[in-house]
Write a protein that holds these residues in place. Sequence first.
Motif, PDB file in Angstrom:
ATOM      1  N   ASP B  14       0.812  -1.358   0.125  1.00 45.11           N
ATOM      2  CA  ASP B  14      -0.047  -0.064  -0.090  1.00 45.11           C
ATOM      3  C   ASP B  14       0.950   1.043   0.157  1.00 45.11           C
ATOM      4  O   ASP B  14       1.808   1.327   0.672  1.00 45.11           O
ATOM      5  CB  ASP B  14      -0.914   0.175   1.346  1.00 45.11           C
ATOM      6  CG  ASP B  14      -2.108  -0.944   0.911  1.00 45.11           C
ATOM      7  OD1 ASP B  14      -2.502  -1.198   0.149  1.00 45.11           O
ATOM      8  OD2 ASP B  14      -2.355  -1.870   2.144  1.00 45.11           O
ATOM      9  N   HIS B  41      -7.260  -0.110   0.424  1.00 45.48           N
ATOM     10  CA  HIS B  41      -6.511  -1.252   0.760  1.00 45.48           C
ATOM     11  C   HIS B  41      -6.494  -2.627   0.059  1.00 45.48           C
ATOM     12  O   HIS B  41      -7.872  -2.817  -0.041  1.00 45.48           O
ATOM     13  CB  HIS B  41      -6.743  -1.532   2.163  1.00 45.48           C
ATOM     14  CG  HIS B  41      -6.121  -2.603   2.743  1.00 45.48           C
ATOM     15  ND1 HIS B  41      -4.767  -2.686   2.992  1.00 45.48           N
ATOM     16  CD2 HIS B  41      -6.397  -3.667   3.421  1.00 45.48           C
ATOM     17  CE1 HIS B  41      -4.399  -3.786   3.373  1.00 45.48           C
ATOM     18  NE2 HIS B  41      -5.196  -4.503   3.992  1.00 45.48           N
ATOM     19  N   ASP B  43      -6.591  -6.320   0.257  1.00 46.19           N
ATOM     20  CA  ASP B  43      -6.417  -7.699   1.292  1.00 46.19           C
ATOM     21  C   ASP B  43      -6.396  -8.936   0.541  1.00 46.19           C
ATOM     22  O   ASP B  43      -7.462  -9.168   0.141  1.00 46.19           O
ATOM     23  CB  ASP B  43      -7.595  -7.278   2.186  1.00 46.19           C
ATOM     24  CG  ASP B  43      -7.399  -8.287   3.407  1.00 46.19           C
ATOM     25  OD1 ASP B  43      -6.356  -9.149   3.526  1.00 46.19           O
ATOM     26  OD2 ASP B  43      -8.215  -8.530   3.879  1.00 46.19           O
ATOM     27  N   ALA B  44      -5.296  -9.035   0.103  1.00 46.33           N
ATOM     28  CA  ALA B  44      -5.138 -10.562  -0.740  1.00 46.33           C
ATOM     29  C   ALA B  44      -5.923 -10.420  -2.069  1.00 46.33           C
ATOM     30  O   ALA B  44      -5.539  -9.712  -2.965  1.00 46.33           O
ATOM     31  CB  ALA B  44      -5.331 -11.704   0.056  1.00 46.33           C
ATOM     32  N   TRP B  45      -7.112 -10.996  -2.060  1.00 42.07           N
ATOM     33  CA  TRP B  45      -7.900 -11.189  -3.307  1.00 42.07           C
ATOM     34  C   TRP B  45      -9.069 -10.157  -3.343  1.00 42.07           C
ATOM     35  O   TRP B  45      -9.713 -10.119  -4.127  1.00 42.07           O
ATOM     36  CB  TRP B  45      -8.503 -12.647  -3.320  1.00 42.07           C
ATOM     37  CG  TRP B  45      -9.118 -12.937  -1.995  1.00 42.07           C
ATOM     38  CD1 TRP B  45     -10.293 -12.925  -1.586  1.00 42.07           C
ATOM     39  CD2 TRP B  45      -8.387 -13.853  -1.014  1.00 42.07           C
ATOM     40  NE1 TRP B  45     -10.500 -13.416  -0.477  1.00 42.07           N
ATOM     41  CE2 TRP B  45      -9.664 -14.073  -0.165  1.00 42.07           C
ATOM     42  CE3 TRP B  45      -7.097 -14.331  -0.898  1.00 42.07           C
ATOM     43  CZ2 TRP B  45      -8.912 -14.906   0.984  1.00 42.07           C
ATOM     44  CZ3 TRP B  45      -6.746 -15.052   0.148  1.00 42.07           C
ATOM     45  CH2 TRP B  45      -7.890 -15.483   1.353  1.00 42.07           C
ATOM     46  N   LEU B  46      -8.936  -9.154  -2.246  1.00 44.46           N
ATOM     47  CA  LEU B  46     -10.234  -8.262  -2.293  1.00 44.46           C
ATOM     48  C   LEU B  46      -9.545  -6.743  -2.076  1.00 44.46           C
ATOM     49  O   LEU B  46      -8.292  -6.560  -1.442  1.00 44.46           O
ATOM     50  CB  LEU B  46     -11.017  -8.568  -0.907  1.00 44.46           C
ATOM     51  CG  LEU B  46     -12.198  -9.472  -0.902  1.00 44.46           C
ATOM     52  CD1 LEU B  46     -12.746  -9.421   0.601  1.00 44.46           C
ATOM     53  CD2 LEU B  46     -13.115  -8.862  -1.915  1.00 44.46           C
ATOM     54  N   HIS B  48     -10.208  -3.215  -1.175  1.00 44.51           N
ATOM     55  CA  HIS B  48     -11.246  -2.216  -0.121  1.00 44.51           C
ATOM     56  C   HIS B  48     -11.029  -0.771  -0.552  1.00 44.51           C
ATOM     57  O   HIS B  48      -9.775  -0.373  -0.614  1.00 44.51           O
ATOM     58  CB  HIS B  48     -11.057  -2.406   1.302  1.00 44.51           C
ATOM     59  CG  HIS B  48     -11.175  -3.792   1.972  1.00 44.51           C
ATOM     60  ND1 HIS B  48     -12.357  -4.241   1.965  1.00 44.51           N
ATOM     61  CD2 HIS B  48     -10.403  -4.667   1.945  1.00 44.51           C
ATOM     62  CE1 HIS B  48     -12.268  -5.494   2.385  1.00 44.51           C
ATOM     63  NE2 HIS B  48     -11.247  -5.872   2.465  1.00 44.51           N
ATOM     64  N   GLN B  53      -8.367   3.386   6.915  1.00 37.47           N
ATOM     65  CA  GLN B  53      -6.795   2.684   7.026  1.00 37.47           C
ATOM     66  C   GLN B  53      -6.032   2.885   8.121  1.00 37.47           C
ATOM     67  O   GLN B  53      -5.037   2.353   8.291  1.00 37.47           O
ATOM     68  CB  GLN B  53      -5.979   3.215   5.745  1.00 37.47           C
ATOM     69  CG  GLN B  53      -6.728   2.719   4.336  1.00 37.47           C
ATOM     70  CD  GLN B  53      -6.993   1.425   4.466  1.00 37.47           C
ATOM     71  OE1 GLN B  53      -6.414   0.482   4.588  1.00 37.47           O
ATOM     72  NE2 GLN B  53      -8.347   0.957   3.926  1.00 37.47           N
TER      73      GLN B  53
END
Lengths: 297, 163
Positions: B14, B41, B43-46, B48, B53
């Motif tokens: 990030d 952000h 988060d692996a496969w997601l 946001h 933050q």
Amino acid sequence: MRAVLTWLDNRTGYRRLLVPIGRRVVPKGPGWWRTTASCLLWLLIVQVITGGLLMTTYSPSANSAWASVHYIESSAGGSFIRGLHYFAAQAMIILFGIHIVRVLLAGAFRAPRELIWISGLILAPLMLLWAITGNPLSGTREGFAQIDVEGHILGSTPVVGPFLRDLLIGGDQPGNLTLTHLYFLHGVPQVSRQGRVRLRTGPDGLWIERLAARNNRQSPKRAVLSQGSQRPNAGLRRVSHRVPSESPFATRAEPDRQMAVGRVAGAADETWIDRHARRSRRPPAASAASAPGTVSG
Amino acid sequence: LRFVLSTVRRAGADPLIVQRVARLKDLRRNEPFLARVIGNHRDAWLQHHDEVQGRVWVVRRSEATAAPHQAKIEAFTSLCPHLGCALQISPARDQFICPCHKGAFDLSGQPVPSEKLGYKNPAPRAMDTVDCRVVQDAVTKEWWVEVQYGPFTQALGAKVAKT
């Protein structure tokens, strides 16, 4: 059921493997204090079963972990199973403390029972691992905060810390990868633990038993047992169902049940290693009379 | 192995978030103000979007009478430099307190000496400052505090950005 087991026995002979445990002798007779390891083992089995059931519904992702736990909790059965999993985990920690103190006071870490101590040494970090990896799985704020702090503790390890932290957390902050990693770590140690339990109490473990028997072949006490003689033994209740060794169970109706009891008891105090002659510093009077040699060992 | 290590490579991906977090007129001298930093952000496969933050404690150092473009502002991440819990303001509003291990910092961000606390302050260093400046909105002409937010490695004696 009996028919099925008999069918299985006719083809595998598994009952023969259980004979040594069924015949095992607890030197000073059974007692509650000797059940700590048994209770630990059965709590572990409860954990494995309830954990497996929870796995059918739990979803290890930052978005859905909490919701899936809430979903589990919202049904009576799910709440019960998760409750069992939760409280058995607490009970295991308490029992482990009692068990270790008992083993320590009994001096059960000395030869030839070092494995009892060693198995406890393996269990301690495993329980720590289960506690650390299990708590954040609930997906609560508290759980995330906990693994965040613990990740930073891991990260403050010199040299390898930051790498290990990134490997565990999978990013700057706990998230999807963290939960899946924890889920993996929470479940996988079962395999090693199961292997260890089997080594100690299961059929695979009997090679130790046989080894001990071979080493003890000259021990009169051992010989008496294997011949199934009428040696009087007031305190040793568990051998009272002794049957002829040529056909251990074919001739009697109860042995299967007794076998099961013996099996549980065998898992119980893990004292099958006790049969080693060297341990019997104070053998029963009858045994001492017939075999003074065992006293000196 | 590359598959497993992929999580490590992605760590710290990030970028810094540059954002206006507080209006200057809302800040009182030496009264810390907790502002949210909104950002994206992964988060692996997601992915946001527009979620919190992090948070910063913004403190105005200059008098209210000072000209806005000369206002002295300090901003700290709300993450404790010890192990990363969120720093709170004490009830007396004279210290930053970490709820996890009772780390304590004065309003200038320096660790409170252990002798004064009566217990060992676990803080390894002062609170982490983040770069900030005062900017004027082109349309509303309001003065804002803009910060460059990014996390720093916990538990070290020195401030090291997580990159």
